[in-house]
Design a protein around this motif. Structure first.
Motif, PDB file in Angstrom:
ATOM      1  N   GLN A  72      54.225 -67.738 -39.049  1.00  0.00           N
ATOM      2  CA  GLN A  72      55.229 -68.289 -39.966  1.00  0.00           C
ATOM      3  C   GLN A  72      54.745 -69.642 -40.495  1.00  0.00           C
ATOM      4  O   GLN A  72      54.054 -70.377 -39.793  1.00  0.00           O
ATOM      5  CB  GLN A  72      56.577 -68.480 -39.257  1.00  0.00           C
ATOM      6  N   SER A  94      62.045 -67.826 -38.381  1.00  0.00           N
ATOM      7  CA  SER A  94      61.736 -66.706 -37.493  1.00  0.00           C
ATOM      8  C   SER A  94      62.308 -65.451 -38.138  1.00  0.00           C
ATOM      9  O   SER A  94      63.394 -65.493 -38.717  1.00  0.00           O
ATOM     10  CB  SER A  94      62.370 -66.907 -36.112  1.00  0.00           C
ATOM     11  N   ALA A 177      66.074 -66.371 -31.441  1.00  0.00           N
ATOM     12  CA  ALA A 177      65.393 -66.694 -32.696  1.00  0.00           C
ATOM     13  C   ALA A 177      65.507 -68.184 -32.999  1.00  0.00           C
ATOM     14  O   ALA A 177      64.528 -68.832 -33.383  1.00  0.00           O
ATOM     15  CB  ALA A 177      65.977 -65.864 -33.850  1.00  0.00           C
ATOM     16  N   GLU A 180      63.308 -70.114 -30.602  1.00  0.00           N
ATOM     17  CA  GLU A 180      61.904 -69.860 -30.966  1.00  0.00           C
ATOM     18  C   GLU A 180      61.481 -70.801 -32.093  1.00  0.00           C
ATOM     19  O   GLU A 180      60.394 -71.383 -32.056  1.00  0.00           O
ATOM     20  CB  GLU A 180      61.745 -68.406 -31.401  1.00  0.00           C
ATOM     21  N   ILE A 181      62.345 -70.962 -33.085  1.00  0.00           N
ATOM     22  CA  ILE A 181      62.029 -71.861 -34.199  1.00  0.00           C
ATOM     23  C   ILE A 181      61.857 -73.284 -33.688  1.00  0.00           C
ATOM     24  O   ILE A 181      60.894 -73.974 -34.052  1.00  0.00           O
ATOM     25  CB  ILE A 181      63.125 -71.809 -35.286  1.00  0.00           C
TER      26      ILE A 181
END
Length: 197
Positions: A72, A94, A177, A180-181
């Motif tokens: 990303q 994400s 999510a 995770e970011i």
């Protein structure tokens, strides 16, 4: 049967004209709204940078750096005070949200402590995953990530091994999510910081 055969070309012509008109109207509306939407998104992004980054006197958008992390693109908007790095806003995404892409602007102090965040884009379930804008700053339980540093605090949900953050009720996928970011944004910021202090 003959009557149907004789009206068929007229029906096809009518449908064709309707399709062309609809396409023309949609294209026209796109052209009319394209620039205002882009301007609104730019203003939203500028406000998000101001909201989450430490006080700065530079132009973070002019000084931005794009970095790829785990497939990303993350954008670092450095916050400088008289030429000295004091932290950053990092925008990242994400694709692992319950309903696809989640984009967050993450704010870090110089040492990497999370100052604040803004959810820029999400299509998570209303009333569940969509709560991420407020859930992860709520001091109740182990929800808040504000004031925590990913270097010394596990930014994983408590359902995962070693995780220390409470997932949004009935929205663990959205929570994963989001976290995770933040983890990836922190890694990007940490690499940027090492090259600029």
């Amino acid at each position: 049967m003959k009557k149907l055969e004789s009206t068929l070309p007229n029906m096809i012509l009518s449908l064709g004209i309707i399709c062309v008109l609809a396409a023309t109207l949609l294209g026209g509306m796109y052209m009319i709204t394209k620039d205002p939407i882009a301007e609104q998104m730019k203003l939203q992004q500028q406000q998000a940078i101001k909201d989450v980054a430490p006080s700065f006197n530079n132009d973070p958008e002019k000084d931005k750096v794009e970095v790829e992390e785990n497939g990303q693109i993350f954008t670092v908007y450095p916050a400088m005070d008289n030429g000295k790095l004091v932290g950053a806003a990092v925008e990242g995404s994400s694709m692992n949200g319950f309903s696809g892409q989640v984009t967050v602007m993450c704010g870090f102090d110089l040492d990497g402590t999370v100052r604040d965040y803004r959810v820029i884009q999400q299509a998570e379930t209303p009333g569940l995953g969509a709560k991420m804008e407020t859930w992860f700053r709520d001091p109740q339980g182990a929800r808040s990530v504000i004031g925590k540093n990913p270097e010394s605090f596990s930014f994983y949900v408590t359902k995962d091994p070693g995780g220390k953050v409470d997932a949004i009720t009935a929205a663990t996928i959205s929570s994963r999510a989001f976290l995770e970011i933040l983890r990836n944004a922190f890694e990007v910021y940490k690499d940027y910081r090492e090259d600029h202090i």
